[in-house]
Design a protein around this motif. Structure first.
Motif, PDB file in Angstrom:
ATOM      1  N   ARG A 176       0.837  -1.198   0.000  1.00 29.14           N
ATOM      2  CA  ARG A 176       0.000   0.000   0.000  1.00 29.14           C
ATOM      3  C   ARG A 176       0.869   1.244   0.000  1.00 29.14           C
ATOM      4  N   LEU A 177       0.374   2.260  -0.678  1.00 28.64           N
ATOM      5  CA  LEU A 177       0.999   3.575  -0.639  1.00 28.64           C
ATOM      6  C   LEU A 177       0.434   4.357   0.545  1.00 28.64           C
ATOM      7  N   LEU A 195      -7.211  11.486  -0.896  1.00 24.33           N
ATOM      8  CA  LEU A 195      -6.288  12.349  -1.624  1.00 24.33           C
ATOM      9  C   LEU A 195      -6.809  13.780  -1.699  1.00 24.33           C
ATOM     10  N   GLU A 196      -8.112  13.938  -1.876  1.00 26.23           N
ATOM     11  CA  GLU A 196      -8.650  15.295  -2.005  1.00 26.23           C
ATOM     12  C   GLU A 196      -8.417  16.122  -0.741  1.00 26.23           C
ATOM     13  N   ASP A 197      -8.172  15.428   0.386  1.00 31.80           N
ATOM     14  CA  ASP A 197      -7.941  16.149   1.639  1.00 31.80           C
ATOM     15  C   ASP A 197      -6.529  16.710   1.746  1.00 31.80           C
ATOM     16  N   VAL A 198      -5.622  16.238   0.886  1.00 28.67           N
ATOM     17  CA  VAL A 198      -4.201  16.601   1.077  1.00 28.67           C
ATOM     18  C   VAL A 198      -3.587  17.262  -0.145  1.00 28.67           C
ATOM     19  N   LEU A 199      -4.379  17.523  -1.187  1.00 21.05           N
ATOM     20  CA  LEU A 199      -3.792  18.065  -2.413  1.00 21.05           C
ATOM     21  C   LEU A 199      -3.366  19.527  -2.273  1.00 21.05           C
ATOM     22  N   VAL A 212       4.854   5.012  -9.025  1.00 17.94           N
ATOM     23  CA  VAL A 212       4.284   5.590  -7.802  1.00 17.94           C
ATOM     24  C   VAL A 212       3.775   7.000  -8.095  1.00 17.94           C
ATOM     25  N   SER A 213       4.608   7.804  -8.757  1.00 16.97           N
ATOM     26  CA  SER A 213       4.195   9.165  -9.094  1.00 16.97           C
ATOM     27  C   SER A 213       3.059   9.163 -10.100  1.00 16.97           C
ATOM     28  N   ASP A 274      -8.690   3.059  -3.167  1.00 16.90           N
ATOM     29  CA  ASP A 274      -8.262   1.870  -3.894  1.00 16.90           C
ATOM     30  C   ASP A 274      -6.961   2.093  -4.668  1.00 16.90           C
ATOM     31  N   TRP A 275      -6.767   3.297  -5.205  1.00 19.32           N
ATOM     32  CA  TRP A 275      -5.584   3.519  -6.018  1.00 19.32           C
ATOM     33  C   TRP A 275      -4.293   3.371  -5.219  1.00 19.32           C
ATOM     34  N   ALA A 276      -4.392   3.470  -3.893  1.00 23.78           N
ATOM     35  CA  ALA A 276      -3.200   3.378  -3.054  1.00 23.78           C
ATOM     36  C   ALA A 276      -2.791   1.928  -2.773  1.00 23.78           C
ATOM     37  N   GLU A 277      -3.613   0.971  -3.181  1.00 26.66           N
ATOM     38  CA  GLU A 277      -3.244  -0.436  -3.011  1.00 26.66           C
ATOM     39  C   GLU A 277      -2.702  -0.978  -4.320  1.00 26.66           C
TER      40      GLU A 277
END
Length: 305
Positions: A176-177, A195-199, A212-213, A274-277
């Protein structure tokens, strides 16, 4: 008049003829040597006579009591044993190569697999398969697929399936990322993040086509947002150190940076999306295009999981 075809002398001295000469020398008679090789006496005798005629020498002195080697015959038997030993070894080596129990395997692997799972599994494989030599180099996943298709490597570890005829992908392991932040960051303790919380954060990313990027950029794009890139690094370790210095945050595989999490003032915050797995795959050429030893390696790596 047609030109006469001159045949190489080696055509008269085939491996079976050498075996006949050695068997006769060790048995003391043509009949006993032929019996050992399950040949007709006439066939064994004809081979010896043909060889002597072609070489212009006598290999055996014949008598009613049997046969004895001449000096030339003794040299032939000595060198013949060496040739037969080399021939038998070559046959065994080729058989083992075809069965996948010996050979060289070229592996290209992504950084995550090299940091998370491969060292221990390759060590175990080396103990159980000492006659297979594995050469390993680090590459990013997009480069690995093209190297497989071009025949520049035999097996790869990637975190993306590249649709391509001629390649197969076998699920290998998952990780997991996480969002990596400096210790004491405002997001620590905020619970599972999206992700929307940290952009709005400044990101430290990996350079080039690192997947990863790419996952991070694609996830942001799906939200109609972009990533604020502050610094670009080439390795997980360099990115981690920049985060520890307070220069930004990063999305990195938490298992791959376990040592940095232990020794640097960092926190890895779960991303609840899901994208982080990620699933990592063993990639090989399909069918008989994959060397047998590479398939042996793949089977062992999968079984070790």
């Amino acid at each position: 008049m047609p030109d006469r075809i001159i045949r190489p002398m080696s055509e008269r001295m085939d491996l079976l003829t050498l075996r006949v000469v050695i068997a006769v020398a060790e048995s003391g008679s043509i009949s006993a040597g032929a019996d050992r090789l399950q040949l007709a006496v006439a066939a064994a005798s004809a081979r010896i006579s043909s060889l002597e005629s072609a070489l212009g020498i006598r290999v055996f002195e014949r008598s009613p009591r049997g046969v004895e080697l001449t000096s030339a015959g003794r040299l032939l038997v000595q060198r013949g044993r060496e040739l037969l030993a080399d021939s038998d070894k070559l046959v065994n080596d080729l058989r083992d190569l075809g069965l996948g129990v010996a050979g060289n395997v070229r592996m290209l692997a992504n950084a995550s697999s090299l940091l998370e799972v491969l060292p221990a599994r390759l060590q175990a494989f080396g103990r159980s398969h000492p006659r297979i030599r594995v050469e390993v180099e680090e590459r990013i996943s997009p480069e690995i697929a093209s190297a497989l298709l071009d025949g520049r490597t035999d097996i790869g570890v990637v975190d993306t399936q590249t649709p391509s005829a001629g390649l197969e992908f076998l699920p290998f392991f998952r990780d997991r990322l996480a969002l990596v932040v400096p210790r004491g960051h405002v997001l620590v303790g905020a619970g599972p993040l999206r992700l929307e919380d940290v952009l709005d954060q400044k990101f430290i990313v990996l350079t080039g086509a690192a997947t990863v990027s790419t996952r991070l950029y694609n996830a942001a794009s799906a939200l109609g947002r972009s990533v604020q890139v502050g610094l670009q690094m080439r390795s997980f370790d360099a990115a981690s150190r920049m985060v520890a210095a307070g220069l930004g945050v990063a999305v990195l595989p938490s298992a791959a940076i376990a040592p940095q999490l232990q020794h640097l003032p960092l926190e890895a915050l779960p991303l609840a999306e899901d994208w982080a797995e990620r699933t990592h795959y063993l990639a090989l050429r399909t069918g008989t295009d994959a060397p047998a030893a590479a398939r042996t390696l793949a089977q062992a790596l999968l079984a070790d999981g």
